[in-house]
Design an enzyme around this catalytic site. Structure first.
Site, mmCIF file in Angstrom:
data_model
loop_
_atom_site.group_PDB
_atom_site.id
_atom_site.type_symbol
_atom_site.label_atom_id
_atom_site.label_comp_id
_atom_site.label_asym_id
_atom_site.label_seq_id
_atom_site.Cartn_x
_atom_site.Cartn_y
_atom_site.Cartn_z
ATOM 1 N N GLU A 58 -4.389 -1.576 -3.348
ATOM 2 C CA GLU A 58 -3.505 -0.332 -2.722
ATOM 3 C C GLU A 58 -3.425 0.799 -3.885
ATOM 4 O O GLU A 58 -3.131 0.489 -5.118
ATOM 5 C CB GLU A 58 -2.118 -0.876 -2.717
ATOM 6 C CG GLU A 58 -1.243 0.357 -1.790
ATOM 7 C CD GLU A 58 0.273 -0.322 -1.717
ATOM 8 O OE1 GLU A 58 0.875 -1.399 -2.543
ATOM 9 O OE2 GLU A 58 0.923 0.240 -0.768
ATOM 10 N N LYS A 133 -0.533 2.103 6.307
ATOM 11 C CA LYS A 133 0.523 1.343 6.069
ATOM 12 C C LYS A 133 1.656 1.459 6.971
ATOM 13 O O LYS A 133 2.234 2.420 7.448
ATOM 14 C CB LYS A 133 1.201 1.496 4.716
ATOM 15 C CG LYS A 133 1.914 0.471 3.962
ATOM 16 C CD LYS A 133 2.385 0.600 2.827
ATOM 17 C CE LYS A 133 3.038 -0.394 2.026
ATOM 18 N NZ LYS A 133 3.282 -0.041 0.634
ATOM 19 N N CYS A 172 -0.048 -4.405 1.407
ATOM 20 C CA CYS A 172 0.895 -4.813 0.455
ATOM 21 C C CYS A 172 2.156 -5.100 1.414
ATOM 22 O O CYS A 172 2.123 -6.295 1.947
ATOM 23 C CB CYS A 172 1.232 -3.577 -0.595
ATOM 24 S SG CYS A 172 2.282 -4.403 -1.941
HETATM 25 O O1 LIG Z 1 6.824 -6.550 -0.495
HETATM 26 C C1 LIG Z 1 6.922 -6.734 -1.793
HETATM 27 O O2 LIG Z 1 7.451 -7.706 -2.400
HETATM 28 C C2 LIG Z 1 6.118 -5.448 -2.506
HETATM 29 C C3 LIG Z 1 5.622 -4.427 -1.564
HETATM 30 C C4 LIG Z 1 5.019 -3.208 -2.482
HETATM 31 O O3 LIG Z 1 5.016 -3.240 -3.458
HETATM 32 C C5 LIG Z 1 4.214 -2.420 -1.556
HETATM 33 O O4 LIG Z 1 4.293 -2.300 -0.416
HETATM 34 O O5 LIG Z 1 3.928 -1.364 -2.112
#
Ligand SMILES: O=C(O)CCC(=O)C(=O)O
Length: 290
Positions: A58, A133, A172
């Protein structure tokens, strides 16, 4: 590709069922050109090591912070102004690999909207899917972060047919939601990641599929600590390969016959009781019995 979401494309190549995957755990710096050069090199090296599918993390072209997203964002419809996009397309074609291009901030035309977007490229360099996303990372408490201050959420899941089979894409925080993993059941679930957490093993074992998560290398100087530990998990929940937190490329093997074997031995799809997974209110019935 106009749509932000579900995308299925059909290649003329016969699909591979056993192949090497590379997870490029790149160090992301403030220097965008350096990030692009580094990613190019890591993809080329992965191809030399025999990888047919290469996954980036990401926000690999941009340190993960709200103030950076508008500055590093690229408009994919304006290709001359999109060096990250162009590099991914060129290297996919020159190396003949499928690239799940992590994510970069996407600026949408004249609109002010920014998305956190993953582009998937076929071995001929064509863009075959774009995942924005879906679940934005808004967090309060000890650590506060609000991705939705700058980023707009995508509006659907993304599944794409490639030379290395069908891949479901998550970015993510998307990986926290089991509904996506269930939708991607017949596929590899590739997630670009900042934080690796246990979900990847759960989704793999619950849905009997491969889950690949790719994080940037750890950067403790940033406002938000990146974790590293990119990982490939197999359909039995087994960790097939994982890394530490430093910059590295993981090379591991995906063999789809493992999914078939697990599903044959333990046919969860047949065994599940879709007819009973709901609460029935028995209050009236119990009262009348008293
Ligand atoms: O859900 C998480 O613990 C981390 C999510 C995250 O860092 C993101 O989506 O950028």
């Amino acid at each position: 590709m106009a749509s932000s979401t579900s995308s299925v494309s059909h290649s003329n190549q016969p699909q591979l069922t056993k192949f090497k995957i590379a997870l490029c755990q790149i160090t992301v710096s403030l220097d965008k050109k350096r990030n692009i050069d580094r990613a190019r090199l890591m993809i080329k090296d992965a191809a030399k090591m025999g990888a047919k599918l290469v996954v980036l993390p990401e926000m690999w072209n941009c340190p993960y912070a709200n103030e950076n997203f508008p500055i590093y964002a690229e408009d994919f419809d304006n290709r001359e102004l999109s060096p990250s996009f162009m590099m991914l397309s060129e290297v996919a074609r020159s190396e003949g690999v499928t690239v799940v291009g992590g994510s970069i901030p996407e600026r949408c035309g004249d609109q002010l909207y920014l998305y956190n977007t993953c582009c998937v490229f076929r071995t001929d360099g064509n863009l075959i899917a774009k995942h924005r996303k879906i679940h934005l990372f808004d967090l309060t408490g000890e650590v506060c972060f609000k991705e939705s201050d700058t980023i707009t959420a995508g509006d659907g899941p993304t599944v794409v047919d490639t030379d290395v089979g069908r891949i479901g894409i998550g970015i993510c925080h998307d990986l926290r939601f089991p509904e996506l993993a269930m939708l991607y059941r017949d596929r590899v679930y590739a997630s670009t990641d900042l934080i690796k957490f246990l979900n990847c093993s759960h989704w793999a074992v619950d849905n009997q599929l491969f889950v690949a998560t790719c994080s940037p290398a750890r950067d403790s100087s940033g406002s938000y600590m990146i974790w590293g530990h990119s990982t490939l998990v197999g359909p039995f929940g087994e960790v097939l390969a994982t890394s530490g937190h430093e910059e590295t490329t993981i090379i591991a093997e995906i063999d789809y016959s493992m999914c078939s074997l697990r599903r044959e031995n333990l046919p969860l799809e047949k065994q599940k009781r879709g007819d009973i997974y709901q609460f029935i209110d028995c209050t009236n019935e119990l009262n009348s019995q008293q």
